[in-house]
Design an enzyme around this catalytic site. Structure first.
Site, PDB file in Angstrom:
ATOM      1  N   ASP A 147     135.274  12.362  21.723  1.00 31.47           N
ATOM      2  CA  ASP A 147     136.666  11.930  21.843  1.00 31.47           C
ATOM      3  C   ASP A 147     137.558  13.096  22.239  1.00 31.47           C
ATOM      4  OD1 ASP A 147     138.901   9.876  21.110  1.00 31.47           O
ATOM      5  OD2 ASP A 147     139.466  11.696  20.035  1.00 31.47           O
ATOM      6  N   TYR A 199     145.447  17.240  24.740  1.00 31.35           N
ATOM      7  CA  TYR A 199     144.812  18.374  24.078  1.00 31.35           C
ATOM      8  C   TYR A 199     144.704  19.551  25.054  1.00 31.35           C
ATOM      9  CZ  TYR A 199     143.302  14.826  20.654  1.00 31.35           C
ATOM     10  OH  TYR A 199     143.253  13.809  19.723  1.00 31.35           O
ATOM     11  N   LYS A 252     136.752  24.095   0.845  1.00 35.33           N
ATOM     12  CA  LYS A 252     136.784  25.528   1.179  1.00 35.33           C
ATOM     13  C   LYS A 252     138.174  26.159   1.053  1.00 35.33           C
ATOM     14  CE  LYS A 252     132.875  25.056   4.337  1.00 35.33           C
ATOM     15  NZ  LYS A 252     132.418  25.123   5.759  1.00 35.33           N
TER      16      LYS A 252
END
Length: 318
Positions: free
Chosen positions: A52, A57, A209
């Site tokens: 995707d 982007y 994390k």
């Protein structure tokens, strides 16, 4: 890896989908092109067939990275991309599609999605009939195989569906953030619309994390993520501690536990980004994890403590 049908089409997508937002670099820090190319290839080798991306982007950079990474593999992969909220006029949709086809080095896009509804971020308000009309025509020409929408609410999906078949919704959705599907999930299931969840790890929070005191670098979009703040972040940290024994019992990481919970749902796939080969390989493993009904219910209950505490709105303060 498990595979699912995309909406009512004959297209088969992997339960874990490789997400290309990071590959575009914009709104992220420390992203390396070579590492992204390697991550795409490792994902494919691990059974991830679906990728995707979006023209938004990095102004097509993510699309071009995908093309470079998987050159020669077109018949093995399913490509998903999106038209920007700034390009929803008929002629702009057509131009954007041609641009994406060129960026991707292909003659067809398997799923072409409207990235955000018209009017988002101050963009021009374009009638859905005009945008969907252009997409329906592109589909008839064979340039796209299916139509999807992203970040739409139920009324917007219904309006789009009156013009042409919508086979997918791409919402922000995870164990810790469910506001985007509260009014759409049942509608999608009733109408055979696939849910392709982005940010399914709550931008890394569900990996376990990130601890107290973590500071994101300037330019990292997670600075604006509400899940990493105040009381909500404290609830998330407490929830992660409750999830750890379930992950250990199933022999998986926290990340894979969250992804497996998500893709266990009917018609739902998870779109996950990766910075490197190791992350891509680890994400793909979630497609092979099967959780029992009792664990799924317990995971859901724990996650709701976080998701139900959030007010309506986006996961980010945009």
């Amino acid at each position: 890896m498990r595979y699912k049908k995309l909406g009512t089409t004959s297209i088969e997508v992997s339960a874990v989908i490789f997400g290309g937002w990071q590959a575009g670099k914009e709104s992220w820090v420390g992203i390396d092109d070579d590492a992204q190319i390697a991550a795409h290839r490792v994902a494919l080798d691990a059974g991830v067939t679906t990728f995707d991306t979006a023209e938004e982007y990095g102004a097509g950079h993510s699309e071009r990275i995908l093309a470079k990474a998987l050159a020669g593999e077109r018949e093995r992969i399913v490509i998903l991309t999106k038209v920007s909220w700034n390009n929803l006029r008929r002629e702009k949709v057509i131009e954007a599609c041609e641009r994406s086809l060129k960026n991707l080095g292909t003659d067809r896009i398997d799923l072409y999605q409207i990235h955000w509804p018209a009017g988002s971020f101050g963009s021009e308000v374009v009638p859905i009939e005009e945008t969907m009309g252009a997409l329906v025509d592109l589909k008839a020409q064979g340039k796209i195989r299916a139509i999807g929408v992203s970040n739409f609410d139920r009324a917007q999906i219904e309006a789009a569906s009156r013009v042409g078949r919508v086979d997918s919704l791409q919402p922000c959705h995870s164990l810790f953030f469910r506001k985007a599907v509260e009014d759409t999930f049942s509608y999608c299931q009733e109408n055979g619309i696939s849910v392709l969840a982005y940010s399914p790890l709550a931008q890394g929070l569900l990996t376990g994390k990130f601890g107290r005191g973590h500071v994101f670098a300037e330019g990292d979009n997670r600075v604006d993520n509400r899940l990493f703040r105040g009381e909500t972040f404290e609830k998330a940290l407490a929830a992660l501690e409750e999830l750890r024994p379930i992950a250990a019992r199933n022999g998986v990481t926290l990340a894979n536990l969250a992804l497996a919970w998500l893709v266990a749902q009917k018609g739902v796939c998870a779109i996950v980004g990766a910075r490197n080969e190791a992350q891509a390989r680890e994400n793909a493993r979630a497609g092979d994890v099967t959780l029992g009904a009792a664990d799924l219910a317990e995971i859901d209950r724990i996650g709701r403590v976080v998701s139900d505490s959030l007010p309506p709105g986006l996961m980010w303060d945009w």
